[in-house]
Design a protein around this motif. Structure first.
Motif, PDB file in Angstrom:
ATOM      1  N   ARG A  57       0.513  -1.227  -0.165  1.00 12.12           N
ATOM      2  CA  ARG A  57       0.144   0.062   0.230  1.00 12.12           C
ATOM      3  C   ARG A  57       0.868   1.235  -0.020  1.00 12.12           C
ATOM      4  O   ARG A  57       0.676   2.307  -0.432  1.00 12.12           O
ATOM      5  N   ALA A  58       1.837   1.473   0.155  1.00 12.31           N
ATOM      6  CA  ALA A  58       3.081   2.439   0.376  1.00 12.31           C
ATOM      7  C   ALA A  58       3.361   2.634  -1.125  1.00 12.31           C
ATOM      8  O   ALA A  58       3.959   4.333  -1.012  1.00 12.31           O
ATOM      9  N   VAL A  59       3.405   1.273  -2.010  1.00 13.36           N
ATOM     10  CA  VAL A  59       3.769   2.438  -2.644  1.00 13.36           C
ATOM     11  C   VAL A  59       2.749   2.528  -3.576  1.00 13.36           C
ATOM     12  O   VAL A  59       2.234   3.433  -4.496  1.00 13.36           O
ATOM     13  N   THR A  60       1.391   1.700  -3.469  1.00 12.52           N
ATOM     14  CA  THR A  60       0.038   1.797  -4.502  1.00 12.52           C
ATOM     15  C   THR A  60      -0.629   3.194  -4.187  1.00 12.52           C
ATOM     16  O   THR A  60      -0.639   3.838  -4.968  1.00 12.52           O
ATOM     17  N   GLU A  61      -0.289   3.625  -2.806  1.00 18.33           N
ATOM     18  CA  GLU A  61      -1.378   5.274  -2.649  1.00 18.33           C
ATOM     19  C   GLU A  61      -0.495   6.124  -3.694  1.00 18.33           C
ATOM     20  O   GLU A  61      -0.956   6.868  -4.421  1.00 18.33           O
ATOM     21  N   PRO A  62       1.148   6.486  -3.372  1.00 21.07           N
ATOM     22  CA  PRO A  62       1.550   7.346  -4.219  1.00 21.07           C
ATOM     23  C   PRO A  62       1.699   7.715  -5.699  1.00 21.07           C
ATOM     24  O   PRO A  62       1.543   8.595  -6.703  1.00 21.07           O
ATOM     25  N   LEU A  63       2.061   6.462  -6.251  1.00 22.88           N
ATOM     26  CA  LEU A  63       1.962   5.974  -7.477  1.00 22.88           C
ATOM     27  C   LEU A  63       0.570   6.278  -8.377  1.00 22.88           C
ATOM     28  O   LEU A  63       0.447   7.075  -8.821  1.00 22.88           O
ATOM     29  N   ARG A  64      -0.345   5.843  -7.059  1.00 22.55           N
ATOM     30  CA  ARG A  64      -2.081   6.239  -7.873  1.00 22.55           C
ATOM     31  C   ARG A  64      -2.440   7.347  -7.975  1.00 22.55           C
ATOM     32  O   ARG A  64      -3.359   7.794  -8.959  1.00 22.55           O
ATOM     33  N   HIS A  65      -1.051   8.369  -7.391  1.00 24.00           N
ATOM     34  CA  HIS A  65      -1.867   9.655  -7.763  1.00 24.00           C
ATOM     35  C   HIS A  65      -0.688  10.549  -8.411  1.00 24.00           C
ATOM     36  O   HIS A  65      -0.346  11.292  -8.446  1.00 24.00           O
ATOM     37  N   GLY A  66       0.027   9.700  -9.233  1.00 26.08           N
ATOM     38  CA  GLY A  66       1.324  10.021  -9.866  1.00 26.08           C
ATOM     39  C   GLY A  66       1.984  10.811  -9.093  1.00 26.08           C
ATOM     40  O   GLY A  66       3.204  11.141 -10.153  1.00 26.08           O
ATOM     41  N   GLN A  67       2.760  10.034  -7.718  1.00 22.73           N
ATOM     42  CA  GLN A  67       3.732  10.849  -7.155  1.00 22.73           C
ATOM     43  C   GLN A  67       5.076   9.610  -6.626  1.00 22.73           C
ATOM     44  O   GLN A  67       5.332   9.251  -6.185  1.00 22.73           O
ATOM     45  N   LEU A  68       5.269  10.199  -8.246  1.00 24.45           N
ATOM     46  CA  LEU A  68       6.915   8.699  -8.445  1.00 24.45           C
ATOM     47  C   LEU A  68       7.316   9.219  -7.916  1.00 24.45           C
ATOM     48  O   LEU A  68       7.934   7.544  -7.182  1.00 24.45           O
ATOM     49  N   PRO A  69       8.540   9.795  -7.174  1.00 27.13           N
ATOM     50  CA  PRO A  69       9.449  10.121  -6.328  1.00 27.13           C
ATOM     51  C   PRO A  69       8.894   9.259  -5.246  1.00 27.13           C
ATOM     52  O   PRO A  69      10.139   8.261  -4.743  1.00 27.13           O
ATOM     53  N   ALA A  70       7.802   9.820  -4.277  1.00 27.50           N
ATOM     54  CA  ALA A  70       7.572   8.927  -3.443  1.00 27.50           C
ATOM     55  C   ALA A  70       7.213   7.476  -3.182  1.00 27.50           C
ATOM     56  O   ALA A  70       7.392   6.409  -2.708  1.00 27.50           O
ATOM     57  N   ALA A  71       6.329   6.842  -4.799  1.00 31.78           N
ATOM     58  CA  ALA A  71       6.370   5.811  -4.904  1.00 31.78           C
ATOM     59  C   ALA A  71       8.021   4.716  -4.850  1.00 31.78           C
ATOM     60  O   ALA A  71       8.577   3.582  -4.670  1.00 31.78           O
ATOM     61  N   ARG A  72       8.707   5.615  -6.034  1.00 28.17           N
ATOM     62  CA  ARG A  72      10.432   4.815  -5.898  1.00 28.17           C
ATOM     63  C   ARG A  72      10.855   4.341  -4.223  1.00 28.17           C
ATOM     64  O   ARG A  72      11.198   3.343  -4.503  1.00 28.17           O
ATOM     65  N   ARG A  73      11.102   5.527  -3.510  1.00 31.83           N
ATOM     66  CA  ARG A  73      11.451   5.690  -1.619  1.00 31.83           C
ATOM     67  C   ARG A  73      10.488   4.093  -1.343  1.00 31.83           C
ATOM     68  O   ARG A  73      11.068   3.133  -0.797  1.00 31.83           O
ATOM     69  N   ALA A  74       9.645   4.247  -1.842  1.00 32.75           N
ATOM     70  CA  ALA A  74       8.748   2.894  -0.591  1.00 32.75           C
ATOM     71  C   ALA A  74       8.964   1.714  -1.596  1.00 32.75           C
ATOM     72  O   ALA A  74       9.181   1.048  -0.715  1.00 32.75           O
ATOM     73  N   LEU A  75       8.744   1.716  -2.859  1.00 34.76           N
ATOM     74  CA  LEU A  75       9.764   0.909  -2.822  1.00 34.76           C
ATOM     75  C   LEU A  75      11.159  -0.222  -3.545  1.00 34.76           C
ATOM     76  O   LEU A  75      11.427  -0.795  -2.784  1.00 34.76           O
ATOM     77  N   GLY A  76      12.093   1.298  -2.871  1.00 36.47           N
ATOM     78  CA  GLY A  76      13.255   0.913  -2.299  1.00 36.47           C
ATOM     79  C   GLY A  76      13.385   0.267  -0.904  1.00 36.47           C
ATOM     80  O   GLY A  76      14.361  -0.605  -0.819  1.00 36.47           O
TER      81      GLY A  76
END
Length: 327
Positions: A113-132
């Protein structure tokens, strides 16, 4: 001694209790986690012994692997034994907690979910950090499709490492064997790499991890397919044959099974090229493209993860009840 005995109703109830604890509590950061202590022990051993020519490194890695796994088993067993002699209730609570620490049901869903939420809103840097935080590959330049792919692959693979395999070994040998399994898993995640530093030193850890996950990985793939029978929108028809065909091509003898099954059931393609510390790693593709892979597939993969462990648990219950009926 209060502990899980192989395939007993008492052991089953204790495991079900551990599942409930993990679902409700997860891994609170303020509570010490056994895997953290195991990781520190491995790190110290690696610093001391990962040196010399290849044959020496391989021998030292074998010694570290055997020592850590057996040591974790004996310390857990002895600790529970001492607690049971003080009070049976203490041992019960301790084993329930220890078993829950081997599971990552809540944690895996939360990480996804920590990756999904920012990714869903187009926030790629936050999604990348969560994925990392949950993958070893380079994430700095990943776009939506690759972020979704990495997350779905991680959820699929960790359904085995973080849920079904610990349950499998716990049902056989209680918290001591479940923690020993987590020691194997941690060894592999820390030193089981095929690179200059770890190819020899981590050889024993990687091979042992392959061994202990062999059956749970294949059972998990089957459970994912069975769970999909009651889930709408899953591509079930070709999933069994497709998984049987694709999984052996994965570099890991085990990770390919849940990943291939998830890919076929979702109707997406996983695998391909990923980058680790700037070095490209090419893996065979899994599944076929029936729909474009994107952020919407992450929660669907999490739903499949939940369905898979529920079916796996039902099979454990069936196995225990069958054994009791024959006694």
């Amino acid at each position: 001694m209060v502990t899980v005995e192989p395939l007993t109703l008492w052991g089953l109830w204790l495991l079900l209790g551990a599942i409930v604890v993990d679902l409700l509590v997860g891994d609170p950061p303020a509570v010490p986690h056994p895997v953290v202590a195991i990781g520190k022990l491995i790190s110290q051993g690696e610093r001391l012994w990962n040196r010399g020519p290849g044959s020496i490194r391989r021998r030292n890695g074998l010694m570290l692997t055997v020592g850590v796994v057996i040591g974790v088993y004996l310390v857990t067993w002895a600790g529970l034994l001492m607690l049971s002699r003080l009070h049976a209730g203490l041992a019960l609570v301790a084993e329930l907690w220890l078993l829950s620490t081997t599971l990552s049901i809540k944690g895996l869903g939360k990480a996804a979910r920590a990756v999904t939420e920012p990714l869903r809103h187009g926030q790629l840097p936050a999604a990348r950090r969560a994925l990392g935080m949950i993958v070893g590959r380079d994430t700095a330049d990943l776009q939506e499709r690759e972020i979704a792919r990495a997350t779905v692959e991680t959820v699929a693979e960790n359904t085995v490492d973080g849920i079904t395999a610990p349950l499998f070994w716990a049902l056989i040998g209680g918290a001591p064997l479940a923690l020993a399994y987590k020691a194997v898993n941690t060894l592999d995640s820390m030193i089981g790499y095929r690179n200059k530093r770890y190819t020899d030193f981590g050889f024993a850890a990687a091979r042992l991890d392959d061994l202990v996950n062999w059956l749970p990985a294949r059972l998990t793939a089957l459970c994912l397919w069975l769970a999909a029978l009651v889930m709408p929108g899953m591509h079930r028809r070709a999933a069994l044959a497709g998984t049987w065909r694709d999984a052996p091509g994965h570099p890991s003898p085990n990770a390919g099974w849940p990943e291939a099954m998830v890919a076929w059931l979702l109707g997406v393609q996983l695998g391909g090229t990923s980058t680790y510390a700037g070095v490209a790693s090419h893996r065979p593709t899994l599944g076929v493209v029936r729909e474009p892979l994107g952020v919407a597939h992450i929660p669907r993969a999490v739903l499949m993860m939940h369905g898979g462990w529920v079916v796996f648990t039902l099979l454990m219950i069936l196995a225990v009840l069958t054994r009791q009926a024959w006694l």
